[in-house]
Enzyme design. Structure first.
Site, PDB file in Angstrom:
ATOM      1  N   VAL A  15      -2.698   4.247   3.963  1.00 32.64           N
ATOM      2  CA  VAL A  15      -1.280   4.092   3.634  1.00 32.64           C
ATOM      3  C   VAL A  15      -0.677   5.425   3.221  1.00 32.64           C
ATOM      4  CG1 VAL A  15       0.381   2.932   2.121  1.00 32.64           C
ATOM      5  CG2 VAL A  15      -1.595   1.671   2.994  1.00 32.64           C
ATOM      6  N   CYS A  16      -1.399   6.187   2.421  1.00 33.98           N
ATOM      7  CA  CYS A  16      -0.911   7.490   1.976  1.00 33.98           C
ATOM      8  C   CYS A  16      -0.691   8.431   3.159  1.00 33.98           C
ATOM      9  CB  CYS A  16      -1.890   8.113   0.989  1.00 33.98           C
ATOM     10  SG  CYS A  16      -2.211   7.111  -0.473  1.00 33.98           S
TER      11      CYS A  16
END
Length: 210
Positions: A44-45
């Site tokens: 996600v990052c």
């Protein structure tokens, strides 16, 4: 102590992917977005940082400087940046703070022990040119942020700072706005000579000032 809206944004010195940064000096008289991500080399990052890098022109147009943070060291950020560029199509073009000792994370209350006592949550701070905190958002680690919404809030803050208006639900640039209830009719007539739609005495809708 937990930071609140209107509080001074804590200053700090930190090592980043673009060298040593003294935060207030680095942002100068610009707006700033300080945001944390839980951990390097995570999915996600990776999508978030690539997307933020792709918004560089939007940030420049709004006089906004962006800086990211996690508790990983700078060397990990630098290694991870290659993955971000390859998978997301954008080279990370803003400084990423290495905060392995959690100094900055502590100043900004970015570690929430009941969620995770070793990683930062997805915090967002919008800080104005005089170093006041104007927006605080906190997302869980599993949920990627909507940076279009963060830009929308910056647009609203900049507009409402310049004019005596507020922005209604789901407002976006170009939509009608609301005259502040603290502005009486005489003041409103001077500020908005084109008139307004008075739906209630406290609800006066007017085209967005340009």
């Amino acid at each position: 102590m937990t930071l609140q809206l209107g509080d001074p944004a804590p200053d700090f010195r930190a090592d980043t992917t673009q060298g040593l940064v003294d935060f207030h000096s680095w942002k100068r008289d610009a707006w700033a977005i300080l945001f944390s991500h839980p951990k390097d080399f995570t999915p996600v990052c990776t999508t978030e940082l690539g997307y933020v890098a792709g918004l560089v022109d939007e940030f420049v147009a709004r006089n906004v400087r962006v800086i990211g943070l996690s508790v990983d060291p700078v060397i990990d950020h630098e290694l991870w940046a290659a993955d971000i560029a390859e998978t997301q199509g954008h080279v990370v073009n803003f400084p990423m703070i290495g905060d392995p000792d959690c100094v900055v994370a502590g100043l900004y209350d970015m570690i929430h022990p009941n969620a995770d006592d070793t990683q930062t949550v997805r915090s967002v701070f919008v800080i104005d040119p005089v170093n006041r905190i104007r927006l605080i958002l906190t997302y869980p680690a599993s949920t990627g942020r909507n940076f279009e919404e963060i830009l929308r809030v910056v647009d609203s803050l900049q507009l409402t700072d310049a004019h005596q208006v507020a922005t209604p639900v789901n407002w976006k640039v170009g939509d009608d706005v609301i005259i502040l209830p603290t502005i009486d009719a005489e003041q409103a007539a001077q500020l908005f000579p084109g008139g307004w739609d008075e739906q209630r005495p406290y609800l006066r809708v007017v085209p967005q000032p340009r």
